[in-house]
Design a protein around this motif. Structure first.
Motif, mmCIF file in Angstrom:
data_model
loop_
_atom_site.group_PDB
_atom_site.id
_atom_site.type_symbol
_atom_site.label_atom_id
_atom_site.label_comp_id
_atom_site.label_asym_id
_atom_site.label_seq_id
_atom_site.Cartn_x
_atom_site.Cartn_y
_atom_site.Cartn_z
ATOM 1 N N UNK A 48 -2.912 9.686 4.928
ATOM 2 C CA UNK A 48 -3.529 8.912 3.843
ATOM 3 C C UNK A 48 -4.381 7.825 4.476
ATOM 4 N N UNK A 49 -5.586 7.624 3.936
ATOM 5 C CA UNK A 49 -6.525 6.643 4.487
ATOM 6 C C UNK A 49 -6.959 5.678 3.388
ATOM 7 N N UNK A 50 -6.899 4.385 3.710
ATOM 8 C CA UNK A 50 -7.383 3.358 2.782
ATOM 9 C C UNK A 50 -8.373 2.453 3.483
ATOM 10 N N UNK A 51 -9.468 2.118 2.798
ATOM 11 C CA UNK A 51 -10.425 1.134 3.333
ATOM 12 C C UNK A 51 -10.598 0.032 2.291
ATOM 13 N N UNK A 340 2.001 4.961 11.735
ATOM 14 C CA UNK A 340 1.078 4.273 10.824
ATOM 15 C C UNK A 340 0.286 3.200 11.563
ATOM 16 N N UNK A 341 -0.869 2.838 11.015
ATOM 17 C CA UNK A 341 -1.662 1.757 11.601
ATOM 18 C C UNK A 341 -2.383 0.971 10.509
ATOM 19 N N UNK A 354 -4.145 3.607 7.908
ATOM 20 C CA UNK A 354 -3.981 5.039 8.166
ATOM 21 C C UNK A 354 -2.493 5.332 8.287
ATOM 22 N N UNK A 355 -2.001 6.218 7.405
ATOM 23 C CA UNK A 355 -0.582 6.587 7.389
ATOM 24 C C UNK A 355 -0.498 8.090 7.696
ATOM 25 N N UNK A 356 0.384 8.475 8.614
ATOM 26 C CA UNK A 356 0.459 9.895 8.991
ATOM 27 C C UNK A 356 1.904 10.379 9.010
ATOM 28 N N UNK A 357 2.091 11.711 8.852
ATOM 29 C CA UNK A 357 3.456 12.255 8.880
ATOM 30 C C UNK A 357 3.702 13.162 10.090
ATOM 31 N N UNK A 366 -8.119 7.643 16.157
ATOM 32 C CA UNK A 366 -9.421 8.314 15.984
ATOM 33 C C UNK A 366 -10.044 7.925 14.643
ATOM 34 N N UNK A 367 -9.227 7.897 13.591
ATOM 35 C CA UNK A 367 -9.749 7.569 12.257
ATOM 36 C C UNK A 367 -10.126 6.083 12.181
ATOM 37 N N UNK A 368 -9.193 5.217 12.560
ATOM 38 C CA UNK A 368 -9.447 3.772 12.480
ATOM 39 C C UNK A 368 -10.689 3.398 13.278
#
Length: 520
Positions: A48-51, A340-341, A354-357, A366-368
């Motif tokens: 899940x990605x939030x900005x 998570x970050x 950025x939350x990952x499972x 990479x995403x951040x």
């Protein structure tokens, strides 16, 4: 003339506009394709990605699946264990109590928890609330984490606080940064004793409810249902597999919170607004907020890296550094199978979640970093490729080490040379803080069983001389360890020490801190 002024103004506006477009801000469609690529590249089932920009959540989306078992989709309301991103909630709670005049950062821990003791009496006496939050206690990285990690163990909060006195320091008090979880558990206990609420009730009633974090809870056990939560995943024998979701309740103040993109954005908007939220409401004062984001413990920076970073430090529940001349406030979190970050650049009013499972830190990085690059105007880096190359290199190095160990064990097993007598190694051994470990024979094979941490159970394979390798039954842990026996004058094991084999073993498996002695 006014005409001249008008022309000048329009030129200035033109320059400003063209300058702004140089810092090309990433679109939602670009974040979508970036995240899809990341899922595939790092074999992560769900992200899940939030900005957040200028006080608004401008991108909030789930990608992939919550669990490889159910294949249900991740969305912006899917819950993840945020792990160590809980630490900033613990420091915030203490800050709120400071605003109420109930305590100060530099109060002694023993004033609130009289039974608190570190290895060195001077350190016990000098230890402050601030010291609990700043990873400068003198303890080594992850010291004592085996009392809460892996989960499903039998240590109570009381045990954890009591056993700190047996952990030997590796550096002088307040001289060196070494990340610590157990002292955050102590900080949670300070909150409980000062406020009269459990840490969990304080976080939910005093922070989550006012901010409208309606889906979040201070711990997974407090969720009314598990309808929209991820399952953790980890590589097992080379294949990413769903593992059970467990969490040690006693460690909630260090990493227990469950939340989602929607709720975390409210928490982060409030943080970037110096504690303000809603219509003129305040969670904590600006002074206390400044304390959270003020450097406390220096962290070494290697090279300047892609963001010209020269300084790094730990604040109170947050990592602080400079990126391209801006202050960056960030934290990561890791549980078994979930990482998570959270990243904030307060001057740009920018937040990235950025939350990952799956336990791939490379995926969130990479995403951040790709999103961050777009706002900082950093060009020319393929962050997914960069992180993938790093992962491949690290995994190859670790595989070389573990492969050579297994090869050595295979040689031993084929060898016709006389074997060490297993009977010399069996018995019950104990460590001051970790308790009892039983070395026994099961089906003709030596076996390792921890009494208080049952997941640490596995076969003991002869390696070299008096050194064995513990191969854990739970293959998701990636934490096989050397078991190095010391022999007495009769050739019987008098005790043993341990060390992780793979450099990729999670630091919370602090085997190096154990010193087991045979029980008489």
């Amino acid at each position: 003339s006014t005409n001249m002024k008008k022309q000048l103004i329009s030129i200035v506006i033109l320059i400003a506009v063209s300058f702004y477009s140089a810092a090309q801000v990433i679109s939602s469609a670009q974040i979508d394709s970036l995240t899809e690529l990341t899922l595939k590249t790092f074999d992560v089932p769900g992200i899940a990605v939030g900005v957040i920009k200028d006080g608004k959540l401008i991108h909030a989306k789930g990608y992939g699946v919550r669990s490889l078992r159910t294949m249900q989709k991740v969305d912006e309301n899917t819950l993840f264990g945020v792990a160590s991103n809980s630490k900033a909630f613990t420091s915030a709670a203490l800050g709120m109590l400071i605003d109420e005049g109930k305590l100060k950062w530099d109060d002694k821990v023993t004033d609130y928890i009289p039974e608190f003791k570190m290895y060195d009496p001077y350190v016990t006496d000098a230890f402050t609330i601030r010291d609990l939050l700043t990873h400068r206690s003198g303890l080594g990285l992850g010291a004592g984490d085996l009392m809460m990690f892996p989960d499903s163990n039998y240590f109570t909060k009381k045990d954890i606080i009591h056993n700190l006195r047996y952990l030997k320091p590796v550096s002088a008090f307040r001289t060196k940064y070494d990340y610590d979880n157990n002292l955050y558990i102590v900080a949670g206990e300070v909150i409980a004793r000062v406020s009269g609420l459990s840490w969990e009730d304080f976080i939910e009633q005093r922070i989550m409810q006012p901010l409208g974090m309606t889906a979040s809870k201070a711990s997974i056990s407090r969720l009314p249902n598990r309808n929209n939560i991820v399952m953790p995943h980890a590589p097992v024998n080379g294949k990413v597999t769903t593992i059970d979701i467990e969490w040690d309740e006693d460690a909630n103040a260090a990493g227990g919170i469950v939340s989602n993109i929607t709720d975390l954005s409210k928490w982060l908007i409030m943080q970037m607004d110096n504690g303000k939220y809603g219509e003129g409401k305040k969670l904590f004062s600006e002074d206390v907020h400044n304390d959270f984001w003020a450097p406390q413990t220096i962290i070494n920076v290697g090279g300047p890296g892609a963001y010209n970073t020269h300084f790094a430090s730990y604040g109170l529940g947050w990592f602080l550094s400079d990126v391209k001349g801006y202050k960056q406030v960030t934290h990561t979190g890791g549980l078994a199978g979930i990482v998570t970050q959270i990243t904030l650049i307060p001057e740009l009013k920018l937040g990235i979640i950025v939350l990952t499972n799956q336990q791939s830190g490379a995926a969130f990085t990479a995403i951040t970093n790709t999103i961050k690059d777009s706002y900082l105007g950093v060009k020319g880096f393929d962050r997914v490729k960069q992180m993938h190359e790093r992962v491949v290199k690290n995994e190859a190095e670790a595989k070389k080490i573990t492969d050579s160990i297994w090869a050595g064990i295979a040689v031993q097993q084929k060898s016709t040379a006389p074997k060490a007598d297993i009977n010399n190694f069996i018995g019950t051994f104990t460590d001051q803080w970790f308790g009892e470990v039983v070395i026994s024979v099961k089906n003709g094979q030596p076996w390792f069983d921890s009494k208080k941490s049952p997941k640490l159970s596995g076969i003991l394979l002869p390696f070299k001389g008096n050194t064995f390798v513990a191969k854990w039954n739970d293959r998701s842990m990636d934490a096989d360890a050397y078991v190095k026996f010391e022999l007495d004058e009769n050739g019987k094991a008098s005790g043993f020490k341990m060390a992780a084999i793979s450099p990729l073993t999670d630091f919370s498996f602090d085997f190096q801190d154990l010193d087991l002695k045979r029980m008489k």
